[in-house]
Design a protein around this motif. Structure first.
Motif, PDB file in Angstrom:
ATOM      1  N   HIS A  36       9.279  33.999  52.349  1.00 49.27           N
ATOM      2  CA  HIS A  36       8.849  33.708  50.988  1.00 49.27           C
ATOM      3  C   HIS A  36       9.547  32.443  50.517  1.00 49.27           C
ATOM      4  CE1 HIS A  36      12.349  36.515  50.141  1.00 49.27           C
ATOM      5  NE2 HIS A  36      12.746  35.360  49.655  1.00 49.27           N
ATOM      6  N   ALA A  38      11.386  30.220  47.357  1.00 51.36           N
ATOM      7  CA  ALA A  38      12.278  30.549  46.257  1.00 51.36           C
ATOM      8  C   ALA A  38      11.491  30.782  44.989  1.00 51.36           C
ATOM      9  CB  ALA A  38      13.268  29.412  46.055  1.00 51.36           C
TER      10      ALA A  38
ATOM     11  N   TYR B  72      23.443  45.350  49.880  1.00 52.60           N
ATOM     12  CA  TYR B  72      22.686  44.104  49.780  1.00 52.60           C
ATOM     13  C   TYR B  72      23.351  43.108  48.835  1.00 52.60           C
ATOM     14  CZ  TYR B  72      18.606  46.032  52.249  1.00 52.60           C
ATOM     15  OH  TYR B  72      17.758  46.552  53.184  1.00 52.60           O
ATOM     16  N   SER B  73      23.774  43.615  47.671  1.00 51.00           N
ATOM     17  CA  SER B  73      24.332  42.690  46.685  1.00 51.00           C
ATOM     18  C   SER B  73      25.603  42.046  47.216  1.00 51.00           C
ATOM     19  CB  SER B  73      24.600  43.425  45.388  1.00 51.00           C
ATOM     20  OG  SER B  73      25.299  44.611  45.663  1.00 51.00           O
ATOM     21  N   ARG B  80      26.404  33.490  49.286  1.00 50.25           N
ATOM     22  CA  ARG B  80      26.637  32.456  48.279  1.00 50.25           C
ATOM     23  C   ARG B  80      28.008  31.831  48.439  1.00 50.25           C
ATOM     24  NH1 ARG B  80      25.481  34.759  42.530  1.00 50.25           N
ATOM     25  NH2 ARG B  80      25.640  32.565  41.955  1.00 50.25           N
ATOM     26  N   GLU B  98      14.889  41.984  57.323  1.00 43.63           N
ATOM     27  CA  GLU B  98      13.760  41.461  56.549  1.00 43.63           C
ATOM     28  C   GLU B  98      13.651  42.151  55.205  1.00 43.63           C
ATOM     29  OE1 GLU B  98      10.074  41.094  58.726  1.00 43.63           O
ATOM     30  OE2 GLU B  98      11.054  39.816  60.197  1.00 43.63           O
ATOM     31  N   ASP B  99      13.985  43.422  55.189  1.00 46.28           N
ATOM     32  CA  ASP B  99      13.963  44.118  53.907  1.00 46.28           C
ATOM     33  C   ASP B  99      15.020  43.531  52.973  1.00 46.28           C
ATOM     34  OD1 ASP B  99      13.046  46.384  52.242  1.00 46.28           O
ATOM     35  OD2 ASP B  99      15.146  46.981  52.423  1.00 46.28           O
ATOM     36  N   ALA B 101      16.119  40.509  53.048  1.00 48.70           N
ATOM     37  CA  ALA B 101      15.675  39.186  52.614  1.00 48.70           C
ATOM     38  C   ALA B 101      14.619  39.299  51.528  1.00 48.70           C
ATOM     39  CB  ALA B 101      15.144  38.402  53.804  1.00 48.70           C
ATOM     40  N   SER B 102      13.680  40.215  51.694  1.00 46.95           N
ATOM     41  CA  SER B 102      12.620  40.254  50.674  1.00 46.95           C
ATOM     42  C   SER B 102      13.084  40.950  49.400  1.00 46.95           C
ATOM     43  CB  SER B 102      11.338  40.904  51.202  1.00 46.95           C
ATOM     44  OG  SER B 102      11.526  41.569  52.376  1.00 46.95           O
ATOM     45  N   LEU B 105      16.939  38.381  48.407  1.00 47.48           N
ATOM     46  CA  LEU B 105      17.043  36.924  48.477  1.00 47.48           C
ATOM     47  C   LEU B 105      15.827  36.260  47.838  1.00 47.48           C
ATOM     48  CD1 LEU B 105      18.435  36.543  52.089  1.00 47.48           C
ATOM     49  CD2 LEU B 105      19.683  36.312  49.976  1.00 47.48           C
ATOM     50  N   THR B 106      15.309  36.875  46.790  1.00 45.96           N
ATOM     51  CA  THR B 106      14.095  36.342  46.188  1.00 45.96           C
ATOM     52  C   THR B 106      14.335  34.986  45.532  1.00 45.96           C
ATOM     53  OG1 THR B 106      14.654  37.727  44.340  1.00 45.96           O
ATOM     54  CG2 THR B 106      12.882  38.496  45.767  1.00 45.96           C
ATOM     55  N   ASP B 107      15.574  34.696  45.224  1.00 50.34           N
ATOM     56  CA  ASP B 107      15.858  33.422  44.559  1.00 50.34           C
ATOM     57  C   ASP B 107      15.914  32.253  45.524  1.00 50.34           C
ATOM     58  OD1 ASP B 107      16.085  34.456  41.964  1.00 50.34           O
ATOM     59  OD2 ASP B 107      18.013  35.311  42.512  1.00 50.34           O
ATOM     60  N   TYR B 108      15.895  32.574  46.800  1.00 46.06           N
ATOM     61  CA  TYR B 108      15.991  31.519  47.795  1.00 46.06           C
ATOM     62  C   TYR B 108      14.788  31.584  48.718  1.00 46.06           C
ATOM     63  CZ  TYR B 108      20.715  32.403  46.210  1.00 46.06           C
ATOM     64  OH  TYR B 108      21.811  32.613  45.423  1.00 46.06           O
ATOM     65  N   SER B 109      14.426  30.429  49.265  1.00 44.11           N
ATOM     66  CA  SER B 109      13.375  30.442  50.288  1.00 44.11           C
ATOM     67  C   SER B 109      13.953  31.046  51.551  1.00 44.11           C
ATOM     68  CB  SER B 109      12.913  29.018  50.576  1.00 44.11           C
ATOM     69  OG  SER B 109      12.432  28.434  49.406  1.00 44.11           O
ATOM     70  N   VAL B 110      13.133  31.822  52.218  1.00 42.33           N
ATOM     71  CA  VAL B 110      13.621  32.469  53.440  1.00 42.33           C
ATOM     72  C   VAL B 110      12.701  32.125  54.604  1.00 42.33           C
ATOM     73  CG1 VAL B 110      14.125  34.654  54.585  1.00 42.33           C
ATOM     74  CG2 VAL B 110      14.606  34.395  52.163  1.00 42.33           C
TER      75      VAL B 110
END
Lengths: 734, 363
Positions: A36, A38, B72-73, B80, B98-99, B101-102, B105-110
Motif C-alpha cells: 500500500h 502511505a 505491533y505498536s 521509527r 503482511e498483517d 504491515a497492513s 504501517l498505514t502511514d508509510y508506503s510498504v
C-alpha cells in the motif's frame, strides 16, 4: 513485551483472511509488489496527530502518559507509543550519540592533525622541488625515470583493531577533517578493489569523487587535467583506503603503480587503514608496488581505550541521565569481551537498551528533563508534571515499595527526583577516583563500572584487618576489582601516589566533601616526599627500598593507610549503586533478557527448540499432557524432528517414514487400518480427542510437507544421488 | 565470567551431541531399507493431498498470531527509531508480517519482496522504491509549498545512483520512510553475497526501513559485522507461528516423489512421446534387449546400430548418434563399458518400469 493473551480479537483474524483471498494469491508469486502507499496523513509529518489530539481530550495534562490511560489505550488501539515518547527517545539518544561521537573524535584528533601536518609538509616539499607547466602536467610523457620521483607518499594508519566496523567512522571523520583543511579527498573501500571490475573500477570511483559523479571512463589523464583546473593544484590530493587487508591485492598494486607514475604531476597521498600488522601491505601488494610506496606510520587508540572513554562520557559525566543496571552492564561487558569486541556493537547495544527502556517504562519520558543542563529544572516544572496517574505508577515501582515510601510522603517525590538527578555526581566522582587508582594496575573502567553497579556489593568488608591480610596472602581476588585497587595502593611508589592525588584533586574539585578529605592527605604526602629526599631515592618503589629506608617506609605506610581511609570514606558515604535509590526505574534500564533477545537472535537454537517444545509455545491442551511421548495431535514437523533426534547423522527415509506413520496411526486403530489402507479416498479429519487413522496418501503428503519444512529451516539436507535413501542431519542439539 | 562458562557448556553440549550422533552412525550399521519399499502414491495425488492437509492447532495458532498483534505498536516504534526488524522462529511468517504491515504501517508506503521465489530482480525493486519515494517527496513539497524540482526518470540510472537518491537527507521530520518487507531474506534468490550487499546498502538508506523474516537456522552467516551493525541494524524478534509454509515450499521437491518407479517411467514416457517415431523405435529395441538380457551391462552400441538399420529406423551412424544424444540428455540412457571394453547402452530403470514404459508407448 510478553504477549498478554487477553485480546479481544476473535481467532479468525485478518491474517488468515487476507492469506486466502485471491488478491494475495497473485501477489505471492510476484517477486515484489507495493502493498500500500502511505496514507495522506503522513505527508504533513503529523504521524500520530489523531491519537495525540485524542489524548489531549482524555488527559488534563497531555505532557505525560498516564499508566491507566496507557493501558486502556494499549488495548483499544495499540497506540501505546505516543509521539511524545518517540520525541523524548530522539532527544535522549541524539544526546548520547553526539557525546560518543565527540569522544571518538577527540580520541582521534591527535592522529588526524598528525596526518594533516605530514600531508602539508610533504606537499610543500613536492611543490618546491619543481612546478610543472600545464602542458607537461597533463601528458603521460615524458616518462619520469628518476626513482625518487615515482614515490607515492603513503600513510599507514594502524587501527589496532581487527574489526573494521569500528574504524569506518574513524575514516569518515578523517575524510571530513582533511576536507575541512582544504585537501581533495576521495575514499575507496575494498568493494571498489574487486578483481571483477579491476583497476578501471577504482579509477572510475576516484574520478567520480574528484571530478564529477557522472564520469564513466577510467582515464587517469582526466584526473591530471582536472587537477590543473581552477586552482585545484593548490591543494594536495588524498586517497583513503580504509580496509587495505580486504582489498584485492593485484588491483591495489595496479592502482599504486599507475598513481606513482603521475606522482609529480598530481601529488597524491595515499592513506591506508591497516588493521592486522604494519607489514600487512607486504603480504598483499606486489614487489613493484611496494617499492613505490614511501610510508609513514600512524597509530590510533585501541578499542579498549576508546571504550573506557565512551563509558566515562556517557555514564559518569553528565550526559542524558539514562543509565543501566548491574545485570545489563554485566551483559554488555560480556557481549563486548566474549562475542563481538567492537565499540560499534557496544553502542548498538546501548541504543537497543535505551529503546527498550522507552518502550517498557512509561515514566521514561521524564528523562527529557535530565537531558537539560540546568540542575534545578525539576523542582519547578517537575511538580506540575506529576499527575495523579503518574504518581500512582511511580509509587508502585518496586524500588519505592521496597523503601517503604508511601503516598503519605507525596511531597517528597520532587525531592527524590531531584536527588536522582543529582545523585550520579558524587557517585561518578568516586568511580572515577577508583579508576585513577586502578590505572596503575591496568584496570579497565568497564570492569570497575560493572562491579560498582552491583547493588549487593559490600565493599567495606575489604577494609577489615583480616581481609587485608587475606588479600595479601593469596591471589584470589582476580575478579574483584575494588580489592585489587586497594591492594595495588599499598605497592605504589611515592611519585605514583602523588600523581594519583593530583588527579583526585581535580576530579573532586566540584564536590567539597570529598575534596576536603583529599586535601587532608597533602601533609602526609609531603612527609613521604621529604623522607624520600632524605634518602636520595625519591622514586624507588617501596618493594626495593633497602633497610635503611625504614623512615621512608614508615611514612609511606602511614600515607597509604590514610589513602585507604579516604577510599573507605568515599565508598561508605557515596557508593550508593543506582539500583538502591528510590524511583531509579525512571532512568535505569534493567531488563537484561529483553535486551539479549533483541540483540542476539539465536535462530539455530530457538528454531530447534520451537520444534522440540512446540506445545509450550502453542499452549494447547491436547499435546502437553503426557511428558515426552509423541502424540498424533502434535505438529507434524515437530513429530518428525523429534523422531530425527533418535537417528545418527544420517536418517534412513524409509525408517523415518515408518516411525512417523506409527505415531500418526494410534495403536487401537492399527488393525482396522490394515484392511482399509487401500481406500485412498477417505480423507478424514484428525481431531485431538478422537484420533482416527489418516489415509496412506495423506500420511505420505504430511510426511513430505514436514520434510520440506525441515529443509526450509535448514535442519536437514536432502538425499543426494550417492545416498538416495538418506537425509542428513545438520544441527545437533540446541 | 558466568557467561563464558555458559557458552563453554553450550559448546560442550553441542559437540557431545555431534559425536554421539556420529558414533551412533558408526556403531550400528546403517539401515538398509530403501525408499522404494514403501508403496508411494502417485505424485499428482501426493500434491493434491498435500494441498488439503488440515492445519493442526489452528485455534492455538491464531491465538498466537493475535498475541503478536499486541506487539505491533512496539514494532512500529522500533522501526521509527531506526532499527530493522528481523523475524525468526518456526512457521511461515508471511501472513504475520503482511498483517503487521497492513494494520500498523498505514502511514508509510510498504513494498513487499518475496524472497522465497527463485528469482528476484533487486534493481527493479530499487527502481520501484525510488519512484515511490520521489512521488512521496513531491507530495510533501507540494503540501509544504516549496517548489518541486524536476525529477529525472530512474530507469536509466545505475544502482549506485538510485541508492544515493534513497539515502537523501531527511527533511525536517525523520519519519519520511518507505517500509520494505522482505519475506525470506535468506531465500534462494537472495542468498548470494551481491544481493545481500545490495539489501544491506538499501537498508542503511535514510528513507528505507526493513522488516524481514528468516527461516534457515544458518541465515546469520550471510552477513558480516559491517552489515549487521552498521547497515541492517537488526532487532531480533522470535515469533514462531507454526503456520504451514504454503507458498514458501512450492519450489521444493517432495521427498517421496523422487525416484519411484512409476514416476520415472511416466516422465520417460512423456519425453519419448515428444520424440520422432524412429527415435521411439530405437529406444524400444534397446528396452526389449535389456528386458531379454537382464544380466548384461547393456546393449553394445554396434549391435543397436545394426538392429536399428535392419529395420530401417536409422540410415547411418550419425542419425543414431543424434537419437542417442537426445536420450542421454534426458537421462533415458547411460553409457558404460562392459568387461570386453565395448561401449554399452543401458536404460537406468528397473525391469518393471521398462515394461510399463513399453506399454505406455504402444498405446
Amino acid at each position: 513485551m510478553a504477549p498478554s493473551g487477553t485480546v479481544a480479537d476473535p481467532p479468525q483474524c485478518s491474517t488468515t483472511d487476507s492469506f486466502n483471498s485471491s488478491d494475495t494469491a497473485e501477489n505471492d508469486i510476484r517477486p515484489f509488489f507495493v502493498l500500500h502507499k502511505a496514507s495522506s496523513g503522513n505527508h504533513n509529518g503529523k504521524l500520530t496527530g489523531i491519537v495525540k489530539s485524542k489524548r489531549r481530550i482524555e488527559s488534563p495534562s497531555p505532557k505525560i502518559a498516564k499508566r491507566s490511560e496507557v493501558e486502556s489505550v494499549e488495548e483499544e488501539d495499540g497506540q501505546f507509543f505516543s509521539t511524545l515518547r518517540f520525541k523524548v527517545f530522539e532527544t535522549v539518544w541524539s544526546k548520547i550519540e553526539k557525546t560518543i561521537e565527540d569522544v571518538l573524535r577527540n580520541s582521534n584528533s591527535k592522529v588526524f592533525s598528525g596526518i594533516h601536518d605530514w600531508i602539508r609538509e610533504s606537499f610543500e616539499s613536492i611543490i618546491s622541488s619543481g612546478a610543472l607547466k600545464l602542458s607537461e602536467a597533463v601528458r603521460s610523457y615524458p616518462v619520469l625515470t628518476q626513482a625518487s620521483s615515482k614515490q607515492l607518499l603513503t600513510a599507514m594508519v594502524l587501527t589496532r583493531n581487527l574489526e573494521m566496523v569500528d574504524d569506518l567512522l574513524t575514516f569518515e571523520e578523517l575524510e571530513l577533517h582533511l576536507k575541512s583543511q582544504g585537501c581533495h579527498v576521495a575514499k575507496l573501500s575494498s568493494m571498489d578493489f574487486s578483481a571483477k571490475s579491476g583497476v578501471g573500477g577504482c579509477l572510475r570511483g576516484l574520478l567520480r569523487q574528484f571530478v564529477m559523479p557522472t564520469v564513466d571512463v577510467a582515464d587517469v589523464t582526466i584526473l591530471a587535467s582536472w587537477y590543473r583546473e581552477n586552482k585545484n593544484h593548490e591543494n594536495p590530493v588524498v586517497i583513503i583506503v580504509d580496509d587495505t587487508e580486504r582489498c584485492c591485492g593485484p588491483v591495489l598494486s595496479d592502482l599504486i603503480l599507475i598513481l606513482s607514475e603521475w606522482a609529480i604531476k598530481v601529488p597524491i597521498f595515499l592513506i591506508m587503514g591497516v588493521s592486522t600488522a604494519h607489514d600487512a601491505p607486504r603480504k598483499i601488494l606486489s614487489v613493484n608496488a611496494l617499492q613505490r610506496l614511501c610510508a609513514t606510520r600512524f597509530t590510533l587508540s585501541s578499542p579498549a581505550e576508546r571504550m573506557d572513554a565512551v563509558l566515562k562520557a556517557v555514564f559518569l559525566k553528565p550526559c542524558s541521565g539514562f543509565t543501566v543496571s548491574h545485570k545489563v552492564a554485566l551483559f554488555m561487558r560480556s557481549y563486548f569481551l566474549c562475542q563481538d569486541g567492537t565499540l560499534t556493537s557496544f553502542v548498538r547495544t546501548l541504543k537497543i537498551a535505551c529503546l527498550q527502556h522507552f518502550s517498557l517504562e512509561p515514566l521514561s519520558i521524564m528523562l527529557e528533563h535530565f537531558c537539560h543542563d540546568g540542575v534545578n529544572q525539576l523542582s519547578g516544572e517537575g511538580t506540575e508534571l506529576l499527575t495523579e496517574a503518574t504518581m500512582k505508577h511511580a509509587f508502585d515501582l518496586p524500588s519505592v515499595t521496597r523503601n517503604k515510601i508511601t503516598r503519605s510522603t507525596f511531597e517528597m517525590l520532587p525531592h527524590f527526583l531531584l536527588d536522582l538527578q543529582r545523585m550520579p555526581n558524587p557517585w561518578s566522582i568516586v568511580v572515577l577516583c577508583l579508576y585513577e587508582a586502578g590505572k596503575f594496575d591496568k584496570l579497565r573502567l568497564l570492569d570497575i563500572f560493572c562491579e560498582i553497579l552491583d547493588p549487593e556489593a559490600r565493599y567495606l568488608k575489604y577494609f577489615s584487618p583480616s581481609e587485608i591480610v587475606n588479600s595479601q596472602s593469596h591471589n584470589s581476588g582476580r575478579n574483584n576489582v575494588i580489592r585489587r585497587v586497594l591492594r595495588k595502593l599499598r605497592d605504589l611508589s611515592p611519585s605514583q601516589l602523588s600523581s594519583m592525588l593530583k588527579s583526585w584533586e581535580n576530579l573532586t574539585a566540584e564536590f567539597t566533601e570529598i575534596n576536603d578529605k583529599v586535601i587532608e592527605l597533602h601533609p602526609f604526602m609531603r612527609a613521604v616526599e621529604a623522607a624520600g629526599q632524605r634518602q636520595g631515592l625519591p622514586n624507588s618503589p617501596k618493594k626495593h627500598a633497602s633497610r635503611s629506608n625504614s623512615k621512608l617506609e614508615k611514612e609511606l605506610k602511614a600515607m597509604t593507610d590514610k589513602v585507604a581511609t579516604v577510599i573507605e570514606f568515599m565508598l561508605r558515604e557515596y557508593m550508593k549503586p543506582v539500583e538502591s535509590v528510590p524511583f531509579h526505574e525512571i532512568l535505569c534500564f534493567k531488563n537484561v533478557d529483553k535486551l539479549q533477545s533483541a540483540l542476539l537472535g539465536d535462530p539455530r537454537g530457538r528454531i530447534q527448540l520451537d520444534l522440540l517444545e512446540s506445545h509450550d509455545i502453542l499452549h494447547c491442551v491436547c499435546c502437553s499432557q503426557r511428558g515426552t511421548t509423541l502424540l498424533p495431535s502434535m505438529h507434524d514437523t515437530s513429530i518428525l524432528y523429534k523422531l530425527a533426534q533418535e537417528h545418527a547423522d544420517v536418517i534412513n527415509l524409509h525408517d523415518w517414514y515408518q516411525s512417523f506413520k506409527t505415531i500418526l496411526i494410534p495403536r487401537s486403530s492399527k488393525a482396522k487400518q490394515k484392511s482399509k489402507s487401500s481406500s485412498k479416498s477417505k480423507k478424514r479429519k484428525e481431531i485431538c480427542e478422537e484420533p482416527e487413522a489418516p489415509a496412506e496418501a495423506l500420511i505420505q503428503a504430511r510426511f513430505c510437507r514436514a520434510v520440506m519444512e525441515l529443509q526450509i529451516t535448514g535442519l536437514i539436507r536432502m538425499p543426494s544421488k550417492r545416498r538416495p535413501d538418506f537425509v542428513q542431519r545438520v544441527a545437533f542439539g540446541s | 565470567m558466568e557467561d563464558i562458562e555458559n557458552i563453554e557448556e553450550d559448546e560442550y553440549g553441542f559437540s557431545r551431541n555431534y559425536f554421539l550422533a556420529k558414533e551412533l552412525g558408526g556403531a550400528s550399521k546403517r539401515s538398509a531399507h530403501k525408499l522404494s519399499d514403501i508403496h508411494i502414491v502417485d505424485e499428482q495425488e501426493l500434491r493434491e493431498t498435500a494441498s488439503t492437509i488440515e492445519m493442526k492447532h489452528s485455534k492455538e495458532i491464531s491465538e498466537l498470531m493475535s498475541d503478536y498483534k499486541t506487539m505491533y505498536s512496539k514494532w512500529v516504534f522500533e522501526l521509527r527509531c531506526g532499527f530493522g526488524l528481523l523475524m525468526y522462529g518456526f512457521g511461515s511468517k508471511k501472513a504475520l508480517v503482511e498483517d503487521f504491515a497492513s494494520a500498523s504501517l498505514t502511514d508509510y508506503s510498504v513494498v513487499v519482496i518475496n524472497g522465497y521465489l527463485p528469482s528476484v530482480n533487486l534493481k527493479q525493486v530499487l527502481l520501484a522504491l525510488a519512484e515511490l519515494l520521489s512521488e512521496l517527496l513531491k507530495c510533501k513539497r507540494k503540501s509544504s509549498g516549496s517548489l518541486s524540482k524536476g525529477q529525472e526518470t530512474f530507469p536509466s540510472r545505475s544502482m549506485d545512483d538510485i541508492l544515493s537518491f534513497l539515502h537523501g537527507p531527511q527533511s525536517g521530520d525523520k519519519d519520511c520512510f518507505i517500509c520494505v518487507v522482505v519475506h525470506n531474506i535468506d531465500g534462494p534468490a537472495l542468498r548470494d553475497p551481491e544481493s545481500q550487499q545490495t539489501l544491506a546498502r538499501l537498508s542503511s538508506c535514510s528513507h528505507i526501513r526493513l522488516v524481514a523474516s528468516i527461516d534457515h537456522v544458518n541465515a546469520p552467516l550471510l552477513w558480516d559485522k559491517k552489515m549487521v551493525h552498521k547497515q541492517f541494524n537488526w532487532l531480533w524478534h522470535h515469533v514462531p507461528t507454526f503456520a504451514p509454509y504454503n507458498v514458501e515450499g512450492v519450489f521444493f521437491p517432495l521427498v517421496l516423489a523422487q525416484g519411484s518407479t512409476a514416476q520415472t517411467a511416466k516422465t520417460a514416457a512423456i519425453v519419448l512421446q515428444s520424440l520422432t517415431p524412429n527415435g521411439q523405435n530405437v529406444f524400444k529395441i534397446l528396452a526389449e534387449y535389456q528386458l531379454s538380457h537382464p544380466d548384461e551391462d547393456g546393449m553394445p552400441t554396434d549391435d543397436l546400430y545394426s538392429a536399428s538399420r535392419e529395420r530401417f529406423f536409422v540410415s547411418s551412424q550419425v542419425t543414431l548418434n543424434s537419437h542417442l544424444t537426445e536420450f542421454k540428455d534426458h537421462e533415458l540412457v547411460k553409457t558404460k563399458r562392459n568387461s570386453d571394453g565395448q561401449e554399452c547402452l543401458n536404460i537406468p530403470l528397473t525391469s518393471d518400469a521398462i515394461r510399463q514404459l513399453l506399454l505406455d508407448l504402444n498405446q
